[in-house]
Design an enzyme around this catalytic site. Structure first.
Site, PDB file in Angstrom:
ATOM      1  N   GLY A  64       0.860  -1.246   0.095  1.00 46.06           N
ATOM      2  CA  GLY A  64       0.192   0.006  -0.074  1.00 46.06           C
ATOM      3  C   GLY A  64       0.855   1.162  -0.036  1.00 46.06           C
ATOM      4  O   GLY A  64       0.369   2.285  -0.471  1.00 46.06           O
ATOM      5  N   GLU A 118       4.063   3.815   6.372  1.00 48.23           N
ATOM      6  CA  GLU A 118       2.780   3.065   6.135  1.00 48.23           C
ATOM      7  C   GLU A 118       1.816   3.821   5.446  1.00 48.23           C
ATOM      8  O   GLU A 118       1.688   5.051   5.445  1.00 48.23           O
ATOM      9  CB  GLU A 118       2.445   2.634   7.542  1.00 48.23           C
ATOM     10  CG  GLU A 118       1.137   1.824   7.654  1.00 48.23           C
ATOM     11  CD  GLU A 118       1.300   0.448   6.886  1.00 48.23           C
ATOM     12  OE1 GLU A 118       1.663   0.251   5.796  1.00 48.23           O
ATOM     13  OE2 GLU A 118       0.992  -0.300   7.858  1.00 48.23           O
ATOM     14  N   ASP A 119       0.876   2.966   4.580  1.00 46.63           N
ATOM     15  CA  ASP A 119      -0.171   3.765   4.130  1.00 46.63           C
ATOM     16  C   ASP A 119      -1.474   4.238   4.880  1.00 46.63           C
ATOM     17  O   ASP A 119      -1.629   5.457   4.770  1.00 46.63           O
ATOM     18  CB  ASP A 119      -0.878   2.812   2.854  1.00 46.63           C
ATOM     19  CG  ASP A 119      -1.180   1.354   3.392  1.00 46.63           C
ATOM     20  OD1 ASP A 119      -0.860   1.291   4.378  1.00 46.63           O
ATOM     21  OD2 ASP A 119      -1.857   0.765   2.549  1.00 46.63           O
ATOM     22  N   ASP A 122      -5.192   1.698  11.026  1.00 45.43           N
ATOM     23  CA  ASP A 122      -6.391   1.338  11.216  1.00 45.43           C
ATOM     24  C   ASP A 122      -6.579   0.853  12.639  1.00 45.43           C
ATOM     25  O   ASP A 122      -6.814   1.884  13.653  1.00 45.43           O
ATOM     26  CB  ASP A 122      -6.976   0.315  10.081  1.00 45.43           C
ATOM     27  CG  ASP A 122      -8.373   0.063  10.250  1.00 45.43           C
ATOM     28  OD1 ASP A 122      -9.130   0.179   9.199  1.00 45.43           O
ATOM     29  OD2 ASP A 122      -8.883  -0.408  11.273  1.00 45.43           O
ATOM     30  N   GLY A 124      -4.354  -0.145  13.995  1.00 45.33           N
ATOM     31  CA  GLY A 124      -2.886  -0.192  14.822  1.00 45.33           C
ATOM     32  C   GLY A 124      -1.996  -1.277  15.207  1.00 45.33           C
ATOM     33  O   GLY A 124      -0.801  -1.495  15.504  1.00 45.33           O
ATOM     34  N   THR A 126      -1.145  -4.089  13.289  1.00 44.32           N
ATOM     35  CA  THR A 126      -0.124  -4.294  12.118  1.00 44.32           C
ATOM     36  C   THR A 126       1.239  -3.517  12.586  1.00 44.32           C
ATOM     37  O   THR A 126       2.021  -4.001  12.716  1.00 44.32           O
ATOM     38  CB  THR A 126      -0.547  -4.019  10.928  1.00 44.32           C
ATOM     39  OG1 THR A 126      -1.856  -4.307  10.569  1.00 44.32           O
ATOM     40  CG2 THR A 126       0.410  -4.363   9.615  1.00 44.32           C
ATOM     41  N   LYS A 150      -6.854   6.322  11.023  1.00 41.47           N
ATOM     42  CA  LYS A 150      -8.239   6.374  11.316  1.00 41.47           C
ATOM     43  C   LYS A 150      -8.130   6.253  12.896  1.00 41.47           C
ATOM     44  O   LYS A 150      -8.488   5.245  13.600  1.00 41.47           O
ATOM     45  CB  LYS A 150      -8.935   5.020  11.099  1.00 41.47           C
ATOM     46  CG  LYS A 150      -9.302   4.800   9.537  1.00 41.47           C
ATOM     47  CD  LYS A 150     -10.180   3.704   9.063  1.00 41.47           C
ATOM     48  CE  LYS A 150      -9.887   3.311   7.615  1.00 41.47           C
ATOM     49  NZ  LYS A 150     -10.513   2.079   7.221  1.00 41.47           N
ATOM     50  N   PHE A 171     -13.808   3.021   4.401  1.00 35.15           N
ATOM     51  CA  PHE A 171     -12.773   2.188   3.759  1.00 35.15           C
ATOM     52  C   PHE A 171     -12.393   3.060   2.467  1.00 35.15           C
ATOM     53  O   PHE A 171     -13.289   3.379   1.792  1.00 35.15           O
ATOM     54  CB  PHE A 171     -13.238   0.924   3.208  1.00 35.15           C
ATOM     55  CG  PHE A 171     -12.401   0.101   2.592  1.00 35.15           C
ATOM     56  CD1 PHE A 171     -11.565  -0.613   3.365  1.00 35.15           C
ATOM     57  CD2 PHE A 171     -12.221   0.007   1.148  1.00 35.15           C
ATOM     58  CE1 PHE A 171     -10.632  -1.533   2.661  1.00 35.15           C
ATOM     59  CE2 PHE A 171     -11.256  -0.897   0.608  1.00 35.15           C
ATOM     60  CZ  PHE A 171     -10.369  -1.575   1.337  1.00 35.15           C
ATOM     61  N   ASP A 178      -5.562  -0.566  -1.896  1.00 35.43           N
ATOM     62  CA  ASP A 178      -6.288  -1.239  -2.810  1.00 35.43           C
ATOM     63  C   ASP A 178      -7.555  -1.630  -2.197  1.00 35.43           C
ATOM     64  O   ASP A 178      -7.692  -1.730  -0.948  1.00 35.43           O
ATOM     65  CB  ASP A 178      -5.465  -2.548  -3.085  1.00 35.43           C
ATOM     66  CG  ASP A 178      -5.482  -3.423  -2.084  1.00 35.43           C
ATOM     67  OD1 ASP A 178      -5.152  -2.999  -0.864  1.00 35.43           O
ATOM     68  OD2 ASP A 178      -6.074  -4.620  -2.280  1.00 35.43           O
ATOM     69  N   ARG A 184      -5.347   0.768  -6.899  1.00 34.35           N
ATOM     70  CA  ARG A 184      -4.082   1.367  -6.298  1.00 34.35           C
ATOM     71  C   ARG A 184      -3.821   2.634  -7.365  1.00 34.35           C
ATOM     72  O   ARG A 184      -3.198   3.404  -6.757  1.00 34.35           O
ATOM     73  CB  ARG A 184      -3.098   0.410  -6.196  1.00 34.35           C
ATOM     74  CG  ARG A 184      -3.155  -0.723  -5.459  1.00 34.35           C
ATOM     75  CD  ARG A 184      -1.797  -1.577  -5.089  1.00 34.35           C
ATOM     76  NE  ARG A 184      -1.986  -2.832  -4.263  1.00 34.35           N
ATOM     77  CZ  ARG A 184      -2.123  -3.046  -3.125  1.00 34.35           C
ATOM     78  NH1 ARG A 184      -2.194  -2.010  -2.238  1.00 34.35           N
ATOM     79  NH2 ARG A 184      -2.475  -4.197  -2.629  1.00 34.35           N
TER      80      ARG A 184
HETATM   81  P1  5GP Z   1      -4.455  -2.209  10.966  1.00 33.74           P
HETATM   82  O1  5GP Z   1      -3.681  -3.363  11.601  1.00 33.74           O
HETATM   83  O2  5GP Z   1      -4.140  -0.900  11.507  1.00 33.74           O
HETATM   84  O3  5GP Z   1      -6.005  -2.545  11.450  1.00 33.74           O
HETATM   85  O4  5GP Z   1      -4.358  -2.332   9.526  1.00 33.74           O
HETATM   86  C1  5GP Z   1      -3.390  -1.766   8.822  1.00 33.74           C
HETATM   87  C2  5GP Z   1      -3.451  -2.282   7.278  1.00 33.74           C
HETATM   88  O5  5GP Z   1      -5.024  -2.561   6.829  1.00 33.74           O
HETATM   89  C3  5GP Z   1      -3.036  -1.148   6.517  1.00 33.74           C
HETATM   90  O6  5GP Z   1      -1.668  -1.194   6.193  1.00 33.74           O
HETATM   91  C4  5GP Z   1      -3.661  -1.231   5.079  1.00 33.74           C
HETATM   92  O7  5GP Z   1      -3.228  -2.339   4.284  1.00 33.74           O
HETATM   93  C5  5GP Z   1      -4.987  -2.053   5.575  1.00 33.74           C
HETATM   94  N1  5GP Z   1      -6.145  -1.053   5.763  1.00 33.74           N
HETATM   95  C6  5GP Z   1      -6.691  -0.504   6.775  1.00 33.74           C
HETATM   96  N2  5GP Z   1      -7.817   0.341   6.509  1.00 33.74           N
HETATM   97  C7  5GP Z   1      -7.715   0.358   5.128  1.00 33.74           C
HETATM   98  C8  5GP Z   1      -8.528   1.133   4.234  1.00 33.74           C
HETATM   99  O8  5GP Z   1      -9.576   1.935   4.618  1.00 33.74           O
HETATM  100  N3  5GP Z   1      -8.343   0.784   3.145  1.00 33.74           N
HETATM  101  C9  5GP Z   1      -7.391   0.039   2.477  1.00 33.74           C
HETATM  102  N4  5GP Z   1      -7.073  -0.057   1.440  1.00 33.74           N
HETATM  103  N5  5GP Z   1      -6.776  -0.678   3.349  1.00 33.74           N
HETATM  104  C10 5GP Z   1      -6.857  -0.555   4.480  1.00 33.74           C
END
Ligand code: 5GP
Length: 195
Positions: A64, A118-119, A122, A124, A126, A150, A171, A178, A184
């Site tokens: 991403g 990081e892209d 969400d 957190g 990851t 977010k 989302f 993606d 993307r």
């Molecule tokens: P987390 O572990 O913070 O919940 O998720 C992080 C990863 O989930 C991001 O690196 C991304 O790849 C994916 N992600 C979370 N929210 C979104 C979103 O709104 N759109 C997309 N395309 N990917 C997301």
């Protein structure tokens, strides 16, 4: 007859409501390319100031962040390295909760200042997992640089030093992000239209 003024208004309205279809879902523009670029410049200026005299290692999280990392790095004006790492935890439009291992880290980060690119953050989870893993290699410091955050979804306490933009719990796709592998390749960022 549509006069010049009316056609300008119509074209502005069309731009504002620009929508795209990615697979089975509809998305509408919410962050323009111009807004993204100006936020990246703002963040890069801070990084340039904060890391003056240092040689940071940027770790861009694939897939991403590839466009964000490319644009960010071109605003960085100090000697630096970049490495692309990968770990996936996302399928479709909902976090799976399964966190996998880091692959592709081919730079020795011991004693080095590290910036994770990081892209989007969400929940957190990851990022928290990645921080734990990377800290074991004893870098001098680690900071997070994310394009999007977010805040209402965060489940863990994270110190996010550099964030281009906070967004609501929707989302998003585009500019590297993606939906099921697609979407993307857009210059703007789009949000899922709720039906
Ligand atoms: P987390 O572990 O913070 O919940 O998720 C992080 C990863 O989930 C991001 O690196 C991304 O790849 C994916 N992600 C979370 N929210 C979104 C979103 O709104 N759109 C997309 N395309 N990917 C997301």
């Amino acid at each position: 007859m549509v006069d010049e003024h009316q056609s300008e208004v119509i074209s502005k309205l069309m731009q504002r409501s620009r929508i795209i279809k990615v697979k089975d879902k509809t998305f509408a523009v919410t962050i323009s390319e111009r807004a993204i670029k100006s936020q990246i410049k703002r963040i890069a200026e801070r990084i340039n100031r904060d890391y003056e005299g240092k040689e940071p290692v940027f770790l861009a999280v694939l897939n991403g962040s590839f466009i964000f990392a490319a644009d960010l790095l071109r605003e960085i004006d100090m000697p630096c390295e970049i490495s692309f790492i990968k770990l996936t935890s996302y399928e479709g439009t909902k976090t799976t909760g399964n966190i996998r291992e880091i692959i592709g880290l081919n730079v020795d980060i011991t004693g080095r200042p590290v910036i994770i690119v990081e892209d989007i953050v969400d929940t957190g989870l990851t990022m928290a997992h990645m921080l734990d893993t990377l800290k074991k290699q004893n870098p001098e410091s680690i900071n997070i640089c994310t394009l999007l955050l977010k805040p209402s979804k965060l489940q863990v306490r994270l110190n996010i030093r550099y964030c281009c933009k906070q967004i609501p719990d929707d989302f998003v796709v585009g500019y590297g992000l993606d939906y099921d592998g697609f979407g993307r390749n857009t210059k703007d960022i789009y949000t899922l239209v709720k039906q």
